[in-house]
Design an enzyme around this catalytic site. Structure first.
Site, short mmCIF file in Angstrom:
data_model
loop_
_atom_site.label_atom_id
_atom_site.label_comp_id
_atom_site.label_asym_id
_atom_site.label_seq_id
_atom_site.Cartn_x
_atom_site.Cartn_y
_atom_site.Cartn_z
N THR A 18 15.75 -8.76 -2.44
CA THR A 18 16.40 -9.87 -1.76
C THR A 18 16.98 -10.89 -2.73
O THR A 18 17.81 -11.71 -2.34
CB THR A 18 15.39 -10.59 -0.83
OG1 THR A 18 14.23 -10.94 -1.58
CG2 THR A 18 14.98 -9.69 0.31
N ARG A 22 13.92 -7.31 -9.95
CA ARG A 22 12.70 -7.85 -10.55
C ARG A 22 11.75 -6.72 -10.90
O ARG A 22 11.48 -5.86 -10.08
CB ARG A 22 12.01 -8.83 -9.61
CG ARG A 22 12.83 -10.08 -9.37
CD ARG A 22 12.08 -11.08 -8.50
NE ARG A 22 12.97 -12.18 -8.12
CZ ARG A 22 12.64 -13.13 -7.28
NH1 ARG A 22 11.44 -13.13 -6.71
NH2 ARG A 22 13.49 -14.10 -6.97
N SER A 112 12.01 -16.09 -10.44
CA SER A 112 11.72 -17.18 -9.53
C SER A 112 10.26 -17.62 -9.58
O SER A 112 9.80 -18.12 -10.61
CB SER A 112 12.13 -16.79 -8.11
OG SER A 112 12.04 -17.89 -7.23
N HIS A 113 9.52 -17.40 -8.51
CA HIS A 113 8.15 -17.88 -8.39
C HIS A 113 7.13 -16.88 -8.93
O HIS A 113 5.94 -17.15 -8.91
CB HIS A 113 7.84 -18.16 -6.92
CG HIS A 113 8.09 -16.98 -6.03
ND1 HIS A 113 9.35 -16.51 -5.78
CD2 HIS A 113 7.25 -16.16 -5.38
CE1 HIS A 113 9.28 -15.45 -4.98
NE2 HIS A 113 8.01 -15.21 -4.72
N LYS A 125 19.75 -11.39 -11.77
CA LYS A 125 20.59 -11.26 -10.59
C LYS A 125 21.99 -11.76 -10.89
O LYS A 125 22.21 -12.59 -11.79
CB LYS A 125 20.00 -12.01 -9.40
CG LYS A 125 20.08 -13.52 -9.44
CD LYS A 125 19.65 -14.11 -8.10
CE LYS A 125 19.75 -15.63 -8.09
NZ LYS A 125 19.47 -16.20 -6.76
N ASP A 276 9.50 -24.46 -8.26
CA ASP A 276 9.05 -23.17 -8.80
C ASP A 276 9.70 -22.85 -10.14
O ASP A 276 10.31 -23.71 -10.78
CB ASP A 276 9.32 -22.06 -7.79
CG ASP A 276 10.82 -21.80 -7.61
OD1 ASP A 276 11.62 -22.74 -7.81
OD2 ASP A 276 11.19 -20.66 -7.27
N ASP A 278 12.39 -21.18 -11.24
CA ASP A 278 13.81 -21.41 -11.51
C ASP A 278 14.38 -22.59 -10.76
O ASP A 278 15.60 -22.79 -10.78
CB ASP A 278 14.61 -20.14 -11.20
CG ASP A 278 14.60 -19.77 -9.73
OD1 ASP A 278 13.62 -20.10 -9.05
OD2 ASP A 278 15.57 -19.13 -9.26
N ASP A 280 14.49 -23.38 -7.45
CA ASP A 280 15.17 -23.30 -6.15
C ASP A 280 14.22 -23.48 -4.96
O ASP A 280 14.68 -23.56 -3.83
CB ASP A 280 15.96 -22.00 -6.02
CG ASP A 280 15.11 -20.74 -6.08
OD1 ASP A 280 13.89 -20.84 -6.27
OD2 ASP A 280 15.69 -19.64 -5.96
N ARG A 281 12.91 -23.55 -5.20
CA ARG A 281 11.96 -23.73 -4.10
C ARG A 281 11.29 -25.10 -4.20
O ARG A 281 11.33 -25.74 -5.25
CB ARG A 281 10.89 -22.64 -4.12
CG ARG A 281 11.48 -21.25 -3.94
CD ARG A 281 10.40 -20.21 -3.81
NE ARG A 281 10.98 -18.88 -3.69
CZ ARG A 281 10.44 -17.89 -3.00
NH1 ARG A 281 9.31 -18.07 -2.35
NH2 ARG A 281 11.03 -16.72 -2.94
N GLU A 362 14.46 -21.44 4.36
CA GLU A 362 13.59 -20.28 4.48
C GLU A 362 12.14 -20.75 4.47
O GLU A 362 11.80 -21.70 3.76
CB GLU A 362 13.82 -19.30 3.34
CG GLU A 362 15.20 -18.68 3.31
CD GLU A 362 15.37 -17.69 2.18
OE1 GLU A 362 16.07 -16.69 2.39
OE2 GLU A 362 14.80 -17.91 1.10
N GLU A 363 11.29 -20.03 5.19
CA GLU A 363 9.88 -20.40 5.23
C GLU A 363 9.21 -20.31 3.87
O GLU A 363 8.18 -20.92 3.63
CB GLU A 363 9.12 -19.54 6.23
CG GLU A 363 9.15 -18.05 5.95
CD GLU A 363 8.29 -17.61 4.79
OE1 GLU A 363 7.22 -18.21 4.59
OE2 GLU A 363 8.70 -16.70 4.07
N LYS A 375 19.39 -22.10 -2.69
CA LYS A 375 18.40 -23.09 -2.31
C LYS A 375 18.14 -24.00 -3.50
O LYS A 375 18.39 -23.62 -4.64
CB LYS A 375 17.12 -22.43 -1.82
CG LYS A 375 16.58 -21.29 -2.66
CD LYS A 375 15.43 -20.61 -1.93
CE LYS A 375 14.92 -19.39 -2.68
NZ LYS A 375 15.74 -18.18 -2.43
N ARG A 495 4.12 -9.19 4.67
CA ARG A 495 4.13 -10.58 5.08
C ARG A 495 4.10 -10.65 6.60
O ARG A 495 4.91 -10.01 7.28
CB ARG A 495 5.37 -11.30 4.55
CG ARG A 495 5.48 -11.30 3.01
CD ARG A 495 6.36 -12.44 2.54
NE ARG A 495 6.80 -12.30 1.16
CZ ARG A 495 6.07 -12.57 0.10
NH1 ARG A 495 4.81 -12.96 0.25
NH2 ARG A 495 6.56 -12.45 -1.12
#
Length: 542
Positions: A18, A22, A112-113, A125, A276, A278, A280-281, A362-363, A375, A495
């Site tokens: 997504t 990775r 990312s995270h 990416k 996080d 990078d 974005d969260r 996003e959640e 984000k 999930r």
């Protein structure tokens, strides 16, 4: 410039999820792995004469990877690469830089995270010219090239050092090293009322921002402490490190537990936040309260008109399928469009470009707007601070007022991590096969009212994305969503997203897991989670 051609061959597993490709560091750093995938990207995008942005979150292997990518880019005719100083560039800052400089695209080096370090994860990416993640058509082209690749090309000359802001040459390609923070900060000053936030902080408002030893440290220090006047030390864990200080840079109550525990104390700061790897969260907290990402999106949508950059209102709101319906209720009251998309920020790009939506979320702690095509964790923090400065209330007061008006969507995500891919696939395949028979079926104390394998038709370009996860709806306005994660590197992660709506006038102060207990039991029964995973309980609850 001397160019060497190195033979290679298709490598199993070079299929992005997504948010890019990775893998563990050990996989990405194997001879030829990064190089083969980088060449596949360039083969798919016509690199001759292109201008690209490049940056990353500073995790282990970033420096070596960037050196190789620059040598490949030069050998493939890229005209210019704009790169953050020392290779650092948050994902939202990279998106802004692509858009501001009119670049053809960008290469973002981050997982990312996910954890970093020699035994951690790495990611790469490609973002397109609008600043957003590559859509499925571009991703498919990259995968097709990767499946046919026979060689990659590199300069024999080493890539230059990236520690100074300057222009250098690598063959015929210009490498422009820029301040990674400056352009992003200038954009934030255009969107937000820095004066009102400065006054609020000067009047005694306190905050704590946890950068989690990741890329947002320099950005948050510059904005929150230097520009807005928060006392030194308000930003913690502010220096990026290759292994994120040995931690897990995921801003949630589990991995940012010290901040979470601090904010639940009676003497906590007024506001707490984290971002996080990078940048974005985000995680948002007030004294004594944690704000779910789903609620955060809804609250920002309801109050966006208080912020200068959104004073004329919003065009619409988009959320990923697993995100709660809280923002839909706000959109309905505002009379604007609301969209439900698959998981992955790339699905928001067309809606943003077409002007159909202004805010997205996003959640999984991602929130953003049309200012970039990613984000943006620090943007969300500033939205909250600007709204609080105008409303002159606490985080808890703002949230409870929202619930009183719109009702509360009790919401939680249960992650079953590291389960066998075969078991996870069999669970989902069985559930999908049974969907037609589920409506009307009793599950625990609830009755199934709907069951679907989520399929999304893009309202802008008509593209169709199937198999995006299962949605189960129950009587009493309860929902459950199940999908396999596309961001892990070990085994599979199931999930399970759970939601129970409590309308205005009902109880909004229950324990979340208690409020969700009926939908939890119903979902476990229908999906036979324990049977397929061997797990009685999730590994992580957020």
């Amino acid at each position: 410039m001397t160019i060497e051609t190195i033979p290679t061959a298709p490598i199993d597993g070079q299929v992005p999820g997504t948010s890019g490709l990775r893998k563990t560091v050990s996989v990405f750093s194997a001879p030829g792995y990064l190089e083969t995938y980088t060449q596949s990207i360039l083969n798919a995008i016509s690199p001759q004469g292109a201008v690209l942005v490049m940056g990353g979150d500073g995790r282990y292997f970033n420096r070596a990877a960037m050196a190789s990518i620059l040598r490949i880019a030069a050998a493939n005719g890229v005209a210019r690469v704009i790169v953050g100083q020392n290779g650092l560039l948050s994902t939202p800052a990279a998106s802004h830089l692509i858009r501001k400089r009119g670049a053809n695209g960008g290469l973002i080096l981050s997982a990312s995270h996910n954890p970093g370090g020699p035994k951690g994860d790495f990611g790469l990416k490609y973002n397109i010219a609008n600043g957003g993640p590559a859509p499925e058509a571009v991703t498919d082209a990259i995968v097709a090239r990767a499946s046919q690749i026979t060689h990659y090309t590199m300069t024999t000359e080493d890539a230059p050092d990236l520690s100074e802001c300057r222009e250098t040459q690598l063959g015929d390609m210009v490498i422009e090293v820029v301040d990674p923070v400056a352009d992003y900060v200038a954009l934030m000053e255009e969107l937000f009322d820095f004066d009102s936030m400065r006054r609020m902080i000067a009047d005694g408002f306190t905050l704590r921002f946890d950068a989690m030893h990741a890329v947002t440290g320099p950005y948050a220090t510059e904005i929150l402490e230097r520009r807005l006047g928060a006392p030194a030390g308000s930003v913690i864990n502010a220096i990026p490190s290759e292994d994120f200080g040995g931690g897990h840079p995921d801003p949630n109550p589990v991995w940012a537990k010290p901040l979470y525990d601090l904010m639940l104390r009676p003497d906590a700061p007024d506001f707490g936040a984290a971002s996080d790897g990078d940048g974005d969260r985000n995680m948002i907290l007030g004294r004594g309260i944690y704000v779910t990402p789903s609620d955060s999106l809804a609250l920002l949508a309801a109050n966006a008109h208080l912020v200068p950059g959104y004073r004329n209102g919003i065009a619409g709101v988009a959320r990923s399928m697993p995100t709660s319906a809280a923002s839909d209720r706000v959109a309905a009251r505002l009379g604007v469009e609301a969209f439900q998309t698959p998981t992955g920020w790339k699905f928001f790009g067309n809606l943003l470009d077409a002007g159909r939506v202004t805010l997205c979320g996003e959640e999984s702690a991602g929130t953003g707007s049309n200012h970039v095509r990613e984000k943006d964790g620090l943007w969300a923090v500033l939205m909250w601070l600007n709204i609080l400065a105008v409303r002159k209330c606490s985080v808890a007061e703002l949230v409870r007022d929202h619930w009183a008006q719109y009702g509360r969507d009790y919401y939680s995500r249960h992650d079953f991590e590291g389960i066998s891919t075969d078991a996870a696939t069999r669970l989902m395949d069985r559930l999908v096969a049974n969907l037609p028979a589920l409506p009307g079926q009793q599950a625990g104390e609830l009755t199934v009212t709907g069951a679907e394998d989520f399929c999304y038709t893009d309202p802008v370009d008509g593209s169709v994305s199937t198999g995006q996860g299962v949605i189960l709806t129950f009587d009493g306005e309860a929902r459950a969503m199940l999908r396999l994660s596309g961001t892990g590197t070990q085994g599979a992660t199931l999930r399970v997203y759970l939601e129970q709506y409590a309308p205005p006038g009902s109880a909004h102060d229950q324990d979340t897991q208690t409020a969700l207990s009926k939908v939890i039991r119903a979902t476990h029964d229908l999906a036979q989670i324990e049977h397929f995973t061997g797990r009685h309980a999730p590994d992580v609850i957020t």
